[in-house]
Design a protein around this motif. Structure first.
Motif: not given
Length: 103
Positions: A37-61
């Protein structure tokens, strides 16, 4: 236009239960379908938002714990330079027994 990437730490014991970009609620789809979907919509020139969970990524605290926490990542492409959009993420925290929204 450029690419926008935002990473939000997920509160301990919580999970993401909702996401909106620019007032439009997200639909949950399998990873492969999302990539298509992201590929097809980007090719059309649409603004596309994609989200996901990233497990175990170290974050600065800002404390001495330096814990590794899950992260929710939002990527938008193309994102017009100098413009703003509202991003809303809802978390479900079982210890609170209710959804918690963050913006």
């Amino acid at each position: 236009a450029s690419r926008l990437k935002v990473r939000l730490p997920v509160p301990e014991g919580a999970r993401v239960c909702g996401f909106e970009f620019g007032g439009v609620p997200a639909a949950v789809v399998p990873k492969r379908e999302a990539a298509r979907i992201v590929y097809v919509e980007t090719e059309k020139g649409a603004e596309v938002a994609r989200a996901g969970n990233i497990e175990g990524l170290a974050q600065a605290t800002h404390d001495a714990e330096k814990k590794v926490r899950p992260v929710f990542e939002i990527e938008v492409h193309p994102f017009p330079v100098g413009e703003t959009r509202e991003i809303k993420v809802s978390f479900y925290c079982p210890s609170l027994g209710r959804p918690v929204e963050g913006q």
